[in-house]
Design an enzyme around this catalytic site. Structure first.
Site, PDB file in Angstrom:
ATOM      1  N   GLY A  39       1.420  -9.271 -15.781  1.00  0.00           N
ATOM      2  CA  GLY A  39       0.864  -7.918 -15.875  1.00  0.00           C
ATOM      3  C   GLY A  39       1.772  -6.861 -15.288  1.00  0.00           C
ATOM      4  O   GLY A  39       1.844  -5.736 -15.790  1.00  0.00           O
ATOM      5  N   LEU A  69      -3.110 -11.201 -22.852  1.00  0.00           N
ATOM      6  CA  LEU A  69      -2.735 -10.080 -23.729  1.00  0.00           C
ATOM      7  C   LEU A  69      -3.451  -8.772 -23.391  1.00  0.00           C
ATOM      8  O   LEU A  69      -3.038  -7.702 -23.825  1.00  0.00           O
ATOM      9  CB  LEU A  69      -2.994 -10.459 -25.195  1.00  0.00           C
ATOM     10  CG  LEU A  69      -2.181 -11.671 -25.692  1.00  0.00           C
ATOM     11  CD1 LEU A  69      -2.542 -12.004 -27.126  1.00  0.00           C
ATOM     12  CD2 LEU A  69      -0.686 -11.423 -25.575  1.00  0.00           C
ATOM     13  N   ARG A  71      -3.303  -7.312 -20.669  1.00  0.00           N
ATOM     14  CA  ARG A  71      -2.447  -6.518 -19.765  1.00  0.00           C
ATOM     15  C   ARG A  71      -0.950  -6.828 -19.889  1.00  0.00           C
ATOM     16  O   ARG A  71      -0.122  -6.027 -19.474  1.00  0.00           O
ATOM     17  CB  ARG A  71      -2.877  -6.731 -18.303  1.00  0.00           C
ATOM     18  CG  ARG A  71      -2.701  -8.165 -17.823  1.00  0.00           C
ATOM     19  CD  ARG A  71      -3.471  -8.440 -16.547  1.00  0.00           C
ATOM     20  NE  ARG A  71      -3.302  -9.828 -16.142  1.00  0.00           N
ATOM     21  CZ  ARG A  71      -3.868 -10.868 -16.736  1.00  0.00           C
ATOM     22  NH1 ARG A  71      -4.666 -10.704 -17.783  1.00  0.00           N
ATOM     23  NH2 ARG A  71      -3.658 -12.092 -16.305  1.00  0.00           N
ATOM     24  N   ASP A 128       1.780 -13.861  -9.390  1.00  0.00           N
ATOM     25  CA  ASP A 128       0.344 -13.787  -9.100  1.00  0.00           C
ATOM     26  C   ASP A 128      -0.028 -14.622  -7.867  1.00  0.00           C
ATOM     27  O   ASP A 128      -1.182 -14.934  -7.665  1.00  0.00           O
ATOM     28  CB  ASP A 128      -0.451 -14.275 -10.322  1.00  0.00           C
ATOM     29  CG  ASP A 128      -0.060 -15.710 -10.700  1.00  0.00           C
ATOM     30  OD1 ASP A 128       0.851 -16.280 -10.054  1.00  0.00           O
ATOM     31  OD2 ASP A 128      -0.669 -16.253 -11.640  1.00  0.00           O
ATOM     32  N   ASN A 129       0.987 -15.007  -7.053  1.00  0.00           N
ATOM     33  CA  ASN A 129       0.610 -15.849  -5.912  1.00  0.00           C
ATOM     34  C   ASN A 129       1.455 -15.534  -4.673  1.00  0.00           C
ATOM     35  O   ASN A 129       2.599 -15.084  -4.781  1.00  0.00           O
ATOM     36  CB  ASN A 129       0.746 -17.332  -6.288  1.00  0.00           C
ATOM     37  CG  ASN A 129       2.181 -17.722  -6.540  1.00  0.00           C
ATOM     38  OD1 ASN A 129       2.900 -18.074  -5.602  1.00  0.00           O
ATOM     39  ND2 ASN A 129       2.638 -17.624  -7.777  1.00  0.00           N
ATOM     40  N   CYS A 169      10.194  -6.424   6.462  1.00  0.00           N
ATOM     41  CA  CYS A 169      10.058  -7.359   5.334  1.00  0.00           C
ATOM     42  C   CYS A 169       8.587  -7.689   5.132  1.00  0.00           C
ATOM     43  O   CYS A 169       7.716  -7.249   5.877  1.00  0.00           O
ATOM     44  CB  CYS A 169      10.926  -8.594   5.545  1.00  0.00           C
ATOM     45  SG  CYS A 169      10.228  -9.875   6.603  1.00  0.00           S
ATOM     46  N   CYS A 172       7.093  -9.244   8.106  1.00  0.00           N
ATOM     47  CA  CYS A 172       6.816  -8.315   9.213  1.00  0.00           C
ATOM     48  C   CYS A 172       5.400  -7.766   9.073  1.00  0.00           C
ATOM     49  O   CYS A 172       4.723  -7.482  10.053  1.00  0.00           O
ATOM     50  CB  CYS A 172       7.780  -7.127   9.189  1.00  0.00           C
ATOM     51  SG  CYS A 172       9.462  -7.483   9.671  1.00  0.00           S
ATOM     52  N   CYS A 186      -6.479 -12.766 -10.212  1.00  0.00           N
ATOM     53  CA  CYS A 186      -6.927 -12.017 -11.386  1.00  0.00           C
ATOM     54  C   CYS A 186      -7.766 -12.907 -12.294  1.00  0.00           C
ATOM     55  O   CYS A 186      -8.669 -12.449 -12.979  1.00  0.00           O
ATOM     56  CB  CYS A 186      -5.730 -11.463 -12.154  1.00  0.00           C
ATOM     57  SG  CYS A 186      -4.856 -10.170 -11.260  1.00  0.00           S
ATOM     58  N   CYS A 246      10.151 -11.040  14.060  1.00  0.00           N
ATOM     59  CA  CYS A 246       9.894 -11.582  12.714  1.00  0.00           C
ATOM     60  C   CYS A 246      10.767 -12.821  12.506  1.00  0.00           C
ATOM     61  O   CYS A 246      11.983 -12.787  12.748  1.00  0.00           O
ATOM     62  CB  CYS A 246      10.202 -10.532  11.644  1.00  0.00           C
ATOM     63  SG  CYS A 246      10.098 -11.194   9.966  1.00  0.00           S
TER      64      CYS A 246
HETATM   65 ZN   LIG Z   1      10.513  -9.285   8.797  1.00  0.00          ZN
END
Ligand SMILES: [Zn+2]
Length: 253
Positions: A39, A69, A71, A128-129, A169, A172, A186, A246
């Site tokens: 999408g 289809l 999107r 999507d993950n 990032c 972070c 979705c 981080c």
């Molecule tokens: Zn970071």
């Protein structure tokens, strides 16, 4: 370097003072990798290809399904059952035959990520993950590749730009992937197709400006999260803050 046919095709870009012929040539030399021809990837790819980004790599391991289809507008009804990487490459090539497009039928993983992303001037992540989002973050930070990551669900979307060593990032901000059972997809929660279109188009618009101006541009989506709530048509941008501790970008400069 640009042929008369290309100069004509990109004339509305070239008219812009911020682009001109030199900017268009820069776009032609650019290498962009798009993770996920879904999408978000669909509108992003169409606009990047139409704008004349010269080298586009598309990474996706799925096949086109009927439910896509609504999107995923880079596909046609006749593409159902085909590999997304192949169908999206072919459809993009038919929109713009002057660019190089490489479709890779693979799911990004720890083993292939470095090879698949290396050489990119910019990576767009629209999977999507969360596993793929965190993996993209970790590899791009390590390989020092700027990236724009995004997500959509229901009527909402978010998009975030990261220049490694400069901006916060993904880790972070979010630290670790949430447990899958806590994350609606979705497929089970739904999404307004044009919402994915909006966010994917924002990714493309930001990419083009980033590629034109390198990392000198201080405005835009880098160092920020843009949240869009289309129910109220509200756009909110939040500055991200780097975490010194981080585990991914803490010692990257
Ligand atoms: Zn970071």
């Amino acid at each position: 370097m640009l042929s008369p046919a290309e100069l004509s095709r990109y004339s509305r870009n070239i008219l812009l003072n911020e682009v001109k012929r030199s900017g268009q040539e820069k776009l032609k030399k650019s290498v962009v990798t798009v993770i996920g021809a879904g999408g978000l990837g669909s509108p992003a790819l169409l606009y990047l290809g139409a704008a004349g980004i010269g080298n586009i790599r598309i990474i996706d391991s799925d096949i086109v399904e009927t439910t896509n289809l609504q999107r995923q507008i880079i596909f046609k009804h006749s593409d159902i059952g085909r590999h997304k990487s192949e169908a999206s490459s072919e459809n993009l090539r038919s929109l713009n035959p002057y660019i190089n497009i490489e479709g890779v039928h693979a799911r990004l993983n720890r083993e292939n990520a470095k090879d698949l992303l290396s050489g990119s001037d910019l990576v767009l992540e629209g999977s999507d993950n969360f596993d793929t989002k965190f993996l993209t973050n970790d590899i791009c930070i390590r390989e020092k590749i700027p990236f724009i990551t995004a997500g959509v669900l229901r009527f909402e979307g978010m998009v975030m730009g990261v220049r490694p060593g400069k901006d916060a990032c993904f880790r972070c901000v979010y630290e670790n992937p949430p447990a899958p059972e806590h994350v609606p997809s979705c497929a089970d929660a739904g999404v307004i197709g044009s919402m994915a279109g909006m966010i994917g188009t924002i990714q493309a618009t930001e990419s083009i400006q980033f590629l034109l101006n390198d990392s000198e541009r201080e405005s835009g989506l880098f160092g920020k999260i843009l949240q869009v709530d289309s129910k109220f048509m509200e756009f909110r941008s939040i500055l991200t803050i780097r975490r010194k501790d981080c585990i991914v970008c803490g010692n990257i400069h």
